[in-house]
Scaffold this active site. Structure first.
Site, PDB file in Angstrom:
ATOM      1  N   ASP A 201       8.957 -60.525 -55.954  1.00 59.73           N
ATOM      2  CA  ASP A 201       8.346 -58.943 -56.339  1.00 59.73           C
ATOM      3  C   ASP A 201       7.745 -58.336 -54.975  1.00 59.73           C
ATOM      4  O   ASP A 201       7.215 -59.176 -54.121  1.00 59.73           O
ATOM      5  CB  ASP A 201       7.272 -59.226 -57.635  1.00 59.73           C
ATOM      6  CG  ASP A 201       7.246 -58.024 -58.060  1.00 59.73           C
ATOM      7  OD1 ASP A 201       7.614 -56.935 -57.787  1.00 59.73           O
ATOM      8  OD2 ASP A 201       6.578 -58.012 -59.224  1.00 59.73           O
TER       9      ASP A 201
ATOM     10  N   ASP B  35      10.964 -50.947 -64.158  1.00 61.28           N
ATOM     11  CA  ASP B  35       9.907 -51.489 -65.017  1.00 61.28           C
ATOM     12  C   ASP B  35      10.225 -51.014 -66.360  1.00 61.28           C
ATOM     13  O   ASP B  35       9.638 -51.361 -67.569  1.00 61.28           O
ATOM     14  CB  ASP B  35       8.417 -51.489 -64.454  1.00 61.28           C
ATOM     15  CG  ASP B  35       8.185 -52.509 -63.591  1.00 61.28           C
ATOM     16  OD1 ASP B  35       9.132 -53.450 -63.529  1.00 61.28           O
ATOM     17  OD2 ASP B  35       7.103 -52.533 -62.960  1.00 61.28           O
TER      18      ASP B  35
HETATM   19  C1  DGJ Z   1       6.192 -55.740 -61.259  1.00 57.67           C
HETATM   20  C2  DGJ Z   1       7.606 -56.013 -61.891  1.00 57.67           C
HETATM   21  O1  DGJ Z   1       8.545 -55.144 -61.922  1.00 57.67           O
HETATM   22  C3  DGJ Z   1       7.272 -56.693 -63.470  1.00 57.67           C
HETATM   23  O2  DGJ Z   1       8.579 -57.078 -63.882  1.00 57.67           O
HETATM   24  C4  DGJ Z   1       6.605 -57.927 -63.275  1.00 57.67           C
HETATM   25  O3  DGJ Z   1       6.935 -58.983 -62.559  1.00 57.67           O
HETATM   26  C5  DGJ Z   1       5.100 -57.572 -62.692  1.00 57.67           C
HETATM   27  N1  DGJ Z   1       5.191 -57.095 -61.323  1.00 57.67           N
HETATM   28  C6  DGJ Z   1       4.241 -58.647 -62.611  1.00 57.67           C
HETATM   29  O4  DGJ Z   1       3.098 -58.600 -61.803  1.00 57.67           O
END
Ligand code: DGJ
Length: 736
Positions: free
Chosen positions: A477, A547
């Site tokens: 990430d 997300d």
């Molecule tokens: C952002 C990501 O896109 C989510 O899926 C998740 O992993 C969060 N970060 C975790 O902090």
């Protein structure tokens, strides 16, 4: 004169009609004609040609459908008048000689001279392409243009290497990978992908008019706002099925820019590479600067064929393990279920449920390390939280293995919280300007991956994590963009090299990790879909598009994504309802069918699912495993787009061998009791017979159990869809 020349090719030769159906491609052909000084590269159904004029300037001669070998392409015209260079389709224009149009390369020399006029020197033909060496009129500045064409898709990979053979340092202020010239026309339609966090990949379209459209990221990373991709249709009549489309993708995960420009003579050129905003890359004598690769292709068969060519190319030549990367496993991710509240007990409970419905990979997301209870602390301290996991990760990993799944873990290596051990020890490791405040986003800073010490530290941390634990997969990430992009450790003149050196450091880290752990798979995630591009896709196995996991919003995001990227790499989770983004409620079947159009994952709190939910999930995952190769690696047909304004949308995937087709249908809302329209499949063999089987939902009464490809394609599939957010899917199997 030059304008007429390019137009002549566009209108005269294209009329000859050269395209064949996808898949029936001939081999690549590379040639150079020493009399006309024209280079020709052909592959698939496409041909690209450029030549050297009498003054040594390189000009595009042709880019379109494949021509007959006997067709002769004339030499480009000389440039006789001042400023005429702006009217010529230069292959790679240096900023100099009166150029007013977008340049590909701009240099400031130590003595203040900023004039750069590139001329042909020599070339080297390769089996699949050519390298052409250019040199400035008077200075020892050399630029090598690299061209490689793919034999099957005709997609070109273009990039440039700038080399300083002078005796003094000079500064590169703009460096593009390539410029693409199209036949002059005022009719072009540009499509591109724009968006934001939780709303990525929205397909936009506009007419190309005089002036420039700039697509870019200034954020240090690829960004959510625009994808580094374009499609230019010959006119507004181009559809999914018909018409000429030129398209391109820039393989760069840092700040980038693509400029689509129509000049006063209606010539259209696309320039793309490093973003020249805040850019300066000094080159010492003997040093070189490599640009990223800009991929480009052309089809005569509309946007649908464009996407199928891109998808094929990406699976064969971009993704790791090409030309035949394995279909993606069905994955579970803990984020929406437990967020930062992960513990050994709750992860084991989720793992049991996940295995029971057929999940193949269990991934624990954020919250497992250091003091990480929320997003305010612990980021960068990559040791296991002993309160949450008293005996480390081993018991959980063993449990996951015993359940028949492999194990994946979330990391965000490039970032640190201010409240972390690593930041307290190395505050100078972050990107910053000395003596100025550093902005935080999600309470975190960005580590400077251009620093060798940071690279070494991160490699050691990740290598230890993967070596000490049986980890098959990392979700990598990166939850913020850059700010205050300073690199105070570097000499002042070199500090802006950060835009290039950071991304190189990031790529090097991914590469080194993969080399040491060849079985390790990685997902690129960046606060949703903030880092999706062909550069990162070459080093990761899948990407996280957004997300936003609402299954209806995802139809639009996935539709946009599919214009530029292969569904093999598109991770899509089934999560809980109502969805956290917009509180929309949808059935579990609908959520599965939305996600089954990509690489299927689950992200729900499975411990709360009813016995009926579990049975539905088990059924849908079994169905998915039967169709996943076709969905991820087959030919995608966007039958009715969710952007069409209709309440209905539908997609179809046909396997490479043509034996299986899968049709998905979605009714967004039903008004006045109107029945859902039919889906009209494409790409079937009209003479072959196909049996139909429902994956989920129903077809209207009277639908035959078997019929010819012609029948299905013309009579269509009438799904019985009622109410809001209903969905169905059917499999067509070709009879032997
Ligand atoms: C952002 C990501 O896109 C989510 O899926 C998740 O992993 C969060 N970060 C975790 O902090």
């Amino acid at each position: 004169m030059n304008l007429v020349c390019l137009r002549g090719f566009a209108l005269g030769l294209l009329a000859a009609g050269v395209s064949a159906a996808v898949g029936q491609s001939a081999a690549a052909r590379i040639s150079y004609n020493p009399e006309s000084h024209v280079f020709r590269l052909s592959g698939g159904d496409a041909e690209y040609a450029f030549g050297v004029n009498s003054k040594g300037a390189l000009q595009t001669v042709y880019w379109g459908g494949r021509l007959a070998e006997a067709d002769s392409l004339p030499q480009p015209n000389p440039v006789d008048r001042a400023f005429e260079i702006d009217d010529t389709p230069q292959e790679f224009a240096g900023w100099g000689g009166g150029l007013l149009a977008e340049s590909a390369l701009k240099i400031t020399f130590a003595d203040g001279d900023r004039d750069l006029v590139l001329r042909y020197q020599s070339h080297t033909l390769r089996k699949d392409g050519v390298d052409v060496l250019l040199r400035d009129l008077s200075r020892e500045v050399y630029v090598t243009l690299h061209y490689t064409i793919d034999a099957d898709t005709g997609i070109l990979a273009r990039s440039a290497t700038v080399e300083n053979r002078t005796k003094a340092t000079f500064t590169v202020e703009q460096a593009s990978a390539a410029q693409w010239n199209l036949p002059a026309s005022a009719e072009y339609q540009l499509r591109y992908l724009a968006g934001r966090w939780a709303g990525e990949d929205q397909l936009e379209s506009r007419s190309v008019t005089p002036g420039s459209t700039v697509l870019e990221s200034r954020r240090g990373t690829t960004g959510h706002e625009f994808a580094p991709w374009f499609a230019l249709a010959r006119n507004s009549a181009v559809t999914e099925r018909d018409g000429e489309v030129w398209f391109g993708s820039l393989a760069w995960s840092g700040s980038w820019r693509i400029t689509v420009e129509q000049d006063p003579m209606q010539q259209v050129r696309i320039t793309g590479g490093y973003n020249p905003f805040d850019f300066a890359y000094p080159l010492k004598p003997g040093e070189r600067l490599e640009t990223p690769i800009f991929y480009g292709g052309v089809t005569q068969h509309g946007y649908g064929d464009m996407s199928r060519l891109e998808s094929l190319y990406q699976r064969r030549h971009i993704l790791p393990h090409g030309p035949n990367p394995k279909p993606r496993p069905v994955l579970y991710n803990s984020w929406e279920a437990t967020e930062f509240r992960v513990s050994e007990a709750n992860q084991m409970a989720l793992a049991e449920k996940a295995a029971a419905v057929g999940v193949e990979r269990f991934v624990m997301d954020d919250g497992w390390f250091s003091t990480r209870k929320n997003d305010r602390a612990g980021l960068g301290d990559w040791w296991v939280d002993k309160q949450k996991f008293p005996q480390g990760l081993k018991p959980l990993i063993e449990k996951v293995h015993d359940l028949g799944m492999d194990f994946g873990l979330w990391v965000e290596p490039e970032m640190v919280n201010e409240n972390s051990e690593i930041y307290r020890q190395h505050p100078d490791w972050i990107i910053h300007f000395e003596g100025r405040p550093s902005s935080q986003a999600r309470h975190q800073f960005v580590l400077n991956l251009a620093l060798p010490a940071v690279q070494e530290h991160l490699f050691q941390v990740l290598d230890t994590l993967v070596t000490d634990n049986d980890i098959a997969f990392l979700k990598w990430d990166a939850n913020r963009n850059w700010s205050e992009p300073g690199w105070p450790q570097a000499p002042v003149a070199e500090q802006k090299k950060l835009y290039v050196e950071y991304v190189r450091g990031y790529y090097a880290l991914l590469r080194k990790l993969r080399e040491k752990h060849p079985k390790l798979e990685i997902e690129s995630c960046s606060g949703g879909g903030g880092r999706v591009d062909l550069g990162v896709m070459a080093l990761t196995d899948e990407v996280w598009p957004s997300d936003n996991t609402d299954p209806f919003d995802r139809l639009l995001i996935q539709d946009g994504f599919s214009y530029a990227y292969t569904t093999q790499a598109m991770m899509a989770w089934v999560t809980d309802s109502p969805n956290w983004v917009n509180h929309r409620s949808t059935s579990l079947e609908y959520r599965f069918l939305s996600s089954m159009q990509g690489s299927l994952g689950l992200g729900a709190d499975l411990t709360k699912w009813s016995a009926e939910d579990v049975a539905t999930a088990r059924h849908m995952i079994t169905e998915y495993k039967n169709i996943r190769s076709t969905v991820q690696q087959g030919r995608l047909y966007r039958l009715v787009s969710p952007r069409s304004g209709s309440d209905f949308s539908s997609t179809e995937y046909v396997s490479g061998d043509g034996k299986q087709a899968v049709v998905f249908a979605f009714l967004h809302s039903q008004q006045m009791g109107y029945p859902a329209p039919q889906s009209l499949p494409e790409g079937l063999d009209p003479a072959a017979f196909y049996t139909i089987r429902m994956i989920s939902g129903k077809l209207t009464k009277g639908t035959p159990a078997r019929a010819s490809g012609a029948f299905w394609m013309q009579a269509g599939l009438h799904f019985e869809l009622n109410g809001d957010y209903s969905a169905a899917a059917a499999e067509l199997s070709r009879e032997p």
